[in-house]
Motif scaffolding. Structure first.
Motif, mmCIF file in Angstrom:
data_model
loop_
_atom_site.group_PDB
_atom_site.id
_atom_site.type_symbol
_atom_site.label_atom_id
_atom_site.label_comp_id
_atom_site.label_asym_id
_atom_site.label_seq_id
_atom_site.Cartn_x
_atom_site.Cartn_y
_atom_site.Cartn_z
ATOM 1 N N MET A 92 102.139 -63.114 78.764
ATOM 2 C CA MET A 92 103.125 -63.953 78.089
ATOM 3 C C MET A 92 103.956 -64.716 79.116
ATOM 4 N N ALA A 93 104.317 -64.041 80.197
ATOM 5 C CA ALA A 93 105.053 -64.715 81.268
ATOM 6 C C ALA A 93 104.207 -65.816 81.886
ATOM 7 N N ARG A 94 102.927 -65.543 82.059
ATOM 8 C CA ARG A 94 102.017 -66.550 82.614
ATOM 9 C C ARG A 94 102.074 -67.849 81.831
ATOM 10 N N GLU A 95 101.969 -67.755 80.519
ATOM 11 C CA GLU A 95 101.956 -68.958 79.687
ATOM 12 C C GLU A 95 103.329 -69.615 79.626
ATOM 13 N N ALA A 96 104.394 -68.817 79.507
ATOM 14 C CA ALA A 96 105.742 -69.390 79.435
ATOM 15 C C ALA A 96 106.074 -70.158 80.709
ATOM 16 N N LEU A 97 105.676 -69.617 81.845
ATOM 17 C CA LEU A 97 106.023 -70.223 83.133
ATOM 18 C C LEU A 97 105.227 -71.489 83.433
ATOM 19 N N ARG A 98 104.306 -71.840 82.571
ATOM 20 C CA ARG A 98 103.636 -73.133 82.707
ATOM 21 C C ARG A 98 104.566 -74.279 82.297
ATOM 22 N N HIS A 99 105.648 -73.939 81.603
ATOM 23 C CA HIS A 99 106.649 -74.921 81.198
ATOM 24 C C HIS A 99 107.731 -75.022 82.275
ATOM 25 N N PRO A 100 108.445 -76.150 82.331
ATOM 26 C CA PRO A 100 109.508 -76.322 83.341
ATOM 27 C C PRO A 100 110.783 -75.579 82.959
ATOM 28 N N LEU A 101 110.692 -74.254 82.887
ATOM 29 C CA LEU A 101 111.824 -73.425 82.504
ATOM 30 C C LEU A 101 112.658 -73.072 83.725
ATOM 31 N N GLU A 102 113.926 -72.796 83.493
ATOM 32 C CA GLU A 102 114.795 -72.351 84.586
ATOM 33 C C GLU A 102 114.636 -70.859 84.852
ATOM 34 N N ARG A 103 114.474 -70.079 83.796
ATOM 35 C CA ARG A 103 114.428 -68.635 83.961
ATOM 36 C C ARG A 103 113.645 -68.002 82.809
ATOM 37 N N VAL A 104 112.775 -67.056 83.149
ATOM 38 C CA VAL A 104 112.107 -66.207 82.171
ATOM 39 C C VAL A 104 112.481 -64.772 82.492
ATOM 40 N N THR A 105 113.133 -64.101 81.557
ATOM 41 C CA THR A 105 113.479 -62.691 81.707
ATOM 42 C C THR A 105 112.475 -61.871 80.913
ATOM 43 N N MET A 106 111.832 -60.921 81.567
ATOM 44 C CA MET A 106 110.852 -60.064 80.904
ATOM 45 C C MET A 106 111.346 -58.631 80.948
ATOM 46 N N VAL A 107 111.516 -58.008 79.791
ATOM 47 C CA VAL A 107 112.014 -56.643 79.695
ATOM 48 C C VAL A 107 110.877 -55.748 79.221
ATOM 49 N N GLU A 108 110.409 -54.883 80.094
ATOM 50 C CA GLU A 108 109.286 -53.985 79.815
ATOM 51 C C GLU A 108 109.753 -52.547 80.002
ATOM 52 N N ILE A 109 109.494 -51.690 79.021
ATOM 53 C CA ILE A 109 109.981 -50.315 79.068
ATOM 54 C C ILE A 109 109.223 -49.458 80.064
ATOM 55 N N ASP A 110 107.963 -49.804 80.327
ATOM 56 C CA ASP A 110 107.085 -48.928 81.102
ATOM 57 C C ASP A 110 106.653 -49.608 82.399
ATOM 58 N N ALA A 111 107.238 -49.191 83.514
ATOM 59 C CA ALA A 111 106.872 -49.771 84.806
ATOM 60 C C ALA A 111 105.406 -49.539 85.124
ATOM 61 N N GLY A 112 104.836 -48.450 84.585
ATOM 62 C CA GLY A 112 103.428 -48.166 84.829
ATOM 63 C C GLY A 112 102.510 -49.241 84.308
ATOM 64 N N VAL A 113 102.872 -49.868 83.183
ATOM 65 C CA VAL A 113 102.052 -50.946 82.628
ATOM 66 C C VAL A 113 102.023 -52.127 83.586
ATOM 67 N N VAL A 114 103.167 -52.478 84.140
ATOM 68 C CA VAL A 114 103.241 -53.599 85.075
ATOM 69 C C VAL A 114 102.452 -53.299 86.340
ATOM 70 N N ASP A 115 102.649 -52.117 86.891
ATOM 71 C CA ASP A 115 102.001 -51.773 88.153
ATOM 72 C C ASP A 115 100.485 -51.799 88.045
ATOM 73 N N PHE A 116 99.963 -51.164 86.995
ATOM 74 C CA PHE A 116 98.504 -51.120 86.947
ATOM 75 C C PHE A 116 97.909 -52.427 86.437
ATOM 76 N N SER A 117 98.688 -53.239 85.686
ATOM 77 C CA SER A 117 98.199 -54.555 85.283
ATOM 78 C C SER A 117 98.015 -55.453 86.498
ATOM 79 N N LYS A 118 98.932 -55.346 87.455
ATOM 80 C CA LYS A 118 98.793 -56.122 88.684
ATOM 81 C C LYS A 118 97.519 -55.745 89.425
ATOM 82 N N GLU A 119 97.185 -54.464 89.398
ATOM 83 C CA GLU A 119 96.027 -53.994 90.158
ATOM 84 C C GLU A 119 94.724 -54.154 89.403
ATOM 85 N N TYR A 120 94.720 -53.828 88.102
ATOM 86 C CA TYR A 120 93.470 -53.778 87.358
ATOM 87 C C TYR A 120 93.236 -54.971 86.436
ATOM 88 N N LEU A 121 94.294 -55.716 86.120
ATOM 89 C CA LEU A 121 94.161 -56.878 85.227
ATOM 90 C C LEU A 121 94.861 -58.093 85.833
#
Length: 283
Positions: A92-121
């Motif tokens: 979702m951040a990927r698509e939003a940041l294609r626009h000329p936005l000033e700031r995108v705040t992403m609130v995710e409850i599980d740091a594990g999802v972010v960490d392994f998404s960076k590595e595996y997806l």
């Protein structure tokens, strides 16, 4: 879950199941909040499941992510600040940041999802986590919404289904806090499942939205890995974004210079045309 024949079987609905053939398991781990798995499938590529339920795939995620971001952003036409609740895979951040936005705040409850998404997806976020305009906050979305000063032009609730950690994101109280966090003319969009299979999920959100916003409806997109028909996205605003003319919408899309796999100005307008069984849920 995965049965003995090498198929990942999803039983989100009590009287319906779907299965994906597993050619390999790349990741399987239990976090504090949920069980994360990444499998490979010949049609959909890498597939992320949470507690056995498909969340995102490499091959068809563009449909879901494009429709949740570009519909409100192009309808708004002047968004500068966006809040994403959930969305730990980064799509979702990927698509939003294609626009000329000033700031995108992403609130995710599980740091594990972010960490392994960076590595595996990594293809799903496609560098979004490195964009300086992204502010990643590891926190409970409902708690963050209670404490935020707001001022967001668009809020996207990219939640899981209303069970476990995602359940609180479907409550009237949470929607009320989300409205408070919107800037004047701001738009709230929500993931509301497949209405043919999950009618109460959409009905409950629309009941809450109708008490909060002047303009409430949903729009649809068909995502192959979410079985049971088109997926619904809730829409709530006190502004006039949905009255943007087709010609103005087309001009905004053309001026952006962006290319899409699913979204277009024509698809945007058509997505709000609801079949009878969905329209009745809104009534």
């Amino acid at each position: 879950m995965t049965d003995m024949t090498g198929w990942s079987v999803e039983r989100l609905h009590e009287d319906h199941a779907q299965a994906l053939r597993v050619t390999s398991v790349l990741y399987d781990s239990e976090t504090e909040h949920q069980r994360l798995r990444v499998i490979e499938n010949p049609t959909f590529g890498r597939v992320l499941t949470l507690d056995g339920v498909v969340q995102v795939t490499e091959r068809d995620n563009f449909i879901y992510h494009e429709m949740m971001t570009h519909v409100p952003l192009f309808a708004h036409g002047a968004a500068k600040r966006v809040l994403i609740v959930g969305g730990g895979d980064g799509g979702m951040a990927r698509e939003a940041l294609r626009h000329p936005l000033e700031r995108v705040t992403m609130v995710e409850i599980d740091a594990g999802v972010v960490d392994f998404s960076k590595e595996y997806l990594p293809a799903i976020s496609d560098g979004a986590f490195d964009d300086p305009r992204l502010d990643l906050v590891i926190a409970d979305g409902a708690a963050f919404m209670r404490e935020t000063e707001g001022g967001y032009d668009v809020i996207i609730v990219d939640s899981t289904d209303p069970v476990g950690p995602g359940e609180v994101l479907f409550t009237d109280h949470f929607y009320g806090l989300a409205k408070r966090a919107l800037a004047p003319g701001g738009i709230l969009v929500t993931q509301n499942g497949v209405p043919f299979m999950q009618p109460e999920e959409l009905r409950g959100t629309m009941r809450a939205f109708s008490a909060l916003f002047g303009d409430t409806t949903c729009y649809l997109a068909t995502v192959p890995t979410y079985a049971g028909g088109p997926m619904a996205f809730g829409w709530g605003t006190d502004g006039l974004a949905r009255e943007t003319s087709p010609s103005d919408l087309a001009a905004r899309v053309a001026a952006s210079g962006l290319d899409f796999g699913y979204y277009s100005a024509a698809v945007h307008s058509a997505a709000f045309a609801l079949p009878g069984y969905v329209a009745r849920l809104l009534a």
